[in-house]
Structure formats: C-alpha cells, structure tokens
Scaffold this motif. Structure first.
Motif, PDB file in Angstrom:
ATOM      1  N   GLU A   1       3.887 -31.408  42.526  1.00  0.00           N
ATOM      2  CA  GLU A   1       4.322 -31.866  41.196  1.00  0.00           C
ATOM      3  C   GLU A   1       4.612 -30.681  40.281  1.00  0.00           C
ATOM      4  O   GLU A   1       5.582 -30.681  39.525  1.00  0.00           O
TER       5      GLU A   1
ATOM      6  N   ILE B   1       8.237 -29.883  38.458  1.00  0.00           N
ATOM      7  CA  ILE B   1       8.369 -29.683  37.009  1.00  0.00           C
ATOM      8  C   ILE B   1       9.001 -28.323  36.710  1.00  0.00           C
ATOM      9  O   ILE B   1       9.902 -28.213  35.861  1.00  0.00           O
TER      10      ILE B   1
ATOM     11  N   LYS C   1      12.718 -28.447  37.447  1.00  0.00           N
ATOM     12  CA  LYS C   1      13.453 -29.167  36.406  1.00  0.00           C
ATOM     13  C   LYS C   1      13.604 -28.323  35.145  1.00  0.00           C
ATOM     14  O   LYS C   1      14.580 -28.479  34.395  1.00  0.00           O
TER      15      LYS C   1
ATOM     16  N   LYS D   1       8.684 -40.857  40.024  1.00  0.00           N
ATOM     17  CA  LYS D   1       8.059 -40.477  38.760  1.00  0.00           C
ATOM     18  C   LYS D   1       8.868 -39.425  38.024  1.00  0.00           C
ATOM     19  O   LYS D   1       9.025 -39.473  36.797  1.00  0.00           O
ATOM     20  N   HIS D   2       9.377 -38.438  38.780  1.00  0.00           N
ATOM     21  CA  HIS D   2      10.075 -37.318  38.147  1.00  0.00           C
ATOM     22  C   HIS D   2      11.598 -37.421  38.252  1.00  0.00           C
ATOM     23  O   HIS D   2      12.299 -36.468  37.915  1.00  0.00           O
TER      24      HIS D   2
END
Length: 317
Positions: free
Chosen positions: A51, A55, A58, A86-87
């Motif tokens: 995760e 992040i 991104k 989710k992302h």
C-alpha cells in the motif's frame, strides 16, 4: 494507437514486468511517465508495504500503472485484490495461479485485467474467463518461469492464433529489435523486466547493474529444475551454491526457502551476490549502458520504427 495501448490508456506498447519484493515506486512511476505501463509486483510483501508503494507511485505519476498479483505466491491474496480497488489502480496483472475467480470482481470495479500465461491452453482459459490482455512469457525470461520451457519465439505466434484479445510478449526483449520482432509475430506489445533494471531510476544495488553491464550471452542460468521450481538468475556465487545443492539432492521445501524473496532482496538491494540471487533474463548480454527509462523507451520505439521502415523498403532478390 493499437488495441493494447487503447485498452490500457498508455502511449507505447511496453509493459513493465512484476519484480516481486524488489518492486518500488520510482521505477514504476518512471515507466508510466515514459508512456509505458509501470508495474508494482506484490511478491510476498505484506499489505502495508504494498500500500505504501502504491501511494508513493500515485504521488510520482498521474498516469496508469498496474499491480501484479502472483496468485499462488502472495500470502495476502484477498487483501491485495482489495488494495487495487481501494486505491483506484486501473490495471491488474495476474500470474502464478488461476485468475478465473478474480476477474469478475475487477471488471465490476472498472479494472483492466492482464493474465500472464506460458501456454496456449492457459491463454484460451484466460480469455474465456474475461481477461482483457494476455502476456505470453517465454523461457528466456528472468525469475520464476514455466516448467514447459517454451521459448517466446515459438509461444507468441501460437497465442496470437489462439485468442482474439491482445497479446504482449515477455522474455527475450531488451531493445527495439526485440520489440519489432514480437510485433512482427503478431503481438500487440511487449513486457520487459531485466532491461529496466539497468536504468538510472531503478533503485537497485550497483553490483546488480554492473553484473548486467558485464553480462555475456551465457551469463544466466536456470536453477530449480530438479525440484520443479524453475527460475532464471544471473550466474554468481549464490546461484552456483544453489546448483550445487541441487546436485546434492536438496528437498523442494528447502530449495523454496533458499530462493525466497528474502534472498532476492539480499542480492538485488544489498548487492551481496554470495548471499542472495539476482534475476536476469537471456537479454542480459544485450545491456551495454544505463540510460534513463525515458531514453530507453524512446530509443526502442525509434529503433523498432526504423526496422519496419527498412523492411517496407526492402526488396527481396
């Protein structure tokens, strides 16, 4: 724009292969920024680590990238599936297992699905299950490989004939000539791993990059045949040790531990080639410089276009 680039919303028909636990945001983002499809491989990493990489990626690029989930290898399959949604990761690459149960969920959430295969049978099943794109990976490729040991040259035209969705070729591609040859065989694009290691943005140990720069045509070796766990790695002290253990009859379970992602990281990130391994495809001997990712991809596209121009103008005598 061909059908592969249109489906993935990218500019050039080049995909980054999943790199397991040495995956990182800087290289993934650089590949996407260059107009190709960057990829984060989840390997055996825990959910928080993956995760964090998503992040960071991104934050470095607004362009599409993918998450590669090796179905039978990750101990956190369902959590990784949820991370994609989710992302808002637009593309998922599924390998090392049966993708059929997962594809409908991804499609429900607007995620494009790439399935990595090593045979015509696997490709047909993936298409029937709803895959958007097939990656056919040949025996030349780095890292975990198929026990079938089919070469990319033989595999790709058979896959192209067997399915109606776009096929990308993986294994044995490291320059514009490789890209052009796979397009000539009917592929809609290519997937690369080894060549992207030797780039300025790739945050790997200098010993890894130097090994690629010094590689010859016979600088990779297959380990794991004796235990049914085929993997292509660079020749180095640790890989020689693995081969010796195979000669001594190492059990499959022990061999699996010795080739875990922990030892991958030791080789690739710490540069300790006597204590860990580094993956390398058969194109290793083609690596002669360390460009930026953008420079590499732009040169590949120019060279491939130049090849097709020469072929169009060539007259068979």
């Amino acid at each position: 724009m061909n059908n592969l680039t249109g489906i993935l919303n990218i500019d050039v028909p080049i995909l980054q292969g999943g790199m397991g636990n040495i995956s990182n945001a800087p290289l993934t983002a650089a590949v996407s920024e260059a107009g190709a499809l960057g990829t984060i491989g989840v390997g055996t990493m825990d959910v928080d680590e993956v995760e964090s990489i998503i992040i960071e990626t991104k934050n470095l690029t607004t362009k599409p990238f993918a998450l590669n989930i090796p179905i039978a290898i990750t101990p956190h399959l369902q959590e990784m599936v949820r991370l994609v949604v989710k992302h808002g990761v637009p593309v998922v690459s599924l390998s090392a297992g049966n993708p059929t149960p997962l594809i409908p969920y991804f499609h429900e959430h607007g995620v494009k699905v790439i399935c990595v295969v090593a045979s015509k049978k696997q490709a047909v099943k993936a298409e029937q299950a709803g895959a958007d794109i097939i990656v056919g990976e040949g025996y030349e490729a780095a890292g975990i490989n198929s026990n079938l040991e089919t070469t990319t040259l033989a595999l790709i035209p058979q896959l192209v004939d067997a399915v109606s969705i776009p096929v990308a070729a993986a294994g044995g591609i490291g320059d514009g000539r490789g890209l052009a040859s796979m397009l000539a065989l009917g592929a809609s694009g290519v997937q690369m791993g080894t060549r992207l290691i030797a780039t300025k943005e790739a945050p790997f140990h200098e010993n890894y990059k130097t090994a690629l720069l010094n590689a010859k045509d016979d600088s990779t070796v297959i380990v794991g045949r004796s235990v049914g766990k085929v993997r292509r790695v660079m020749k180095a002290p640790y890989s020689a040790e693995l081969l010796q253990k195979e000669k001594e009859g190492v059990p499959a379970e022990e061999f699996g531990k010795l080739t875990s992602e922990d030892f991958h990281r030791i080789g690739a990130l710490e540069g300790k080639l006597d204590r860990g391994f580094i993956n390398g495809g058969q194109i290793s001997g083609l690596v002669s410089d360390i460009p930026t990712v953008k420079e590499l991809i732009e040169k590949m596209m120019r060279d491939a276009e130049g090849i097709f121009t020469r072929l169009v103008n060539h007259k068979v005598k």
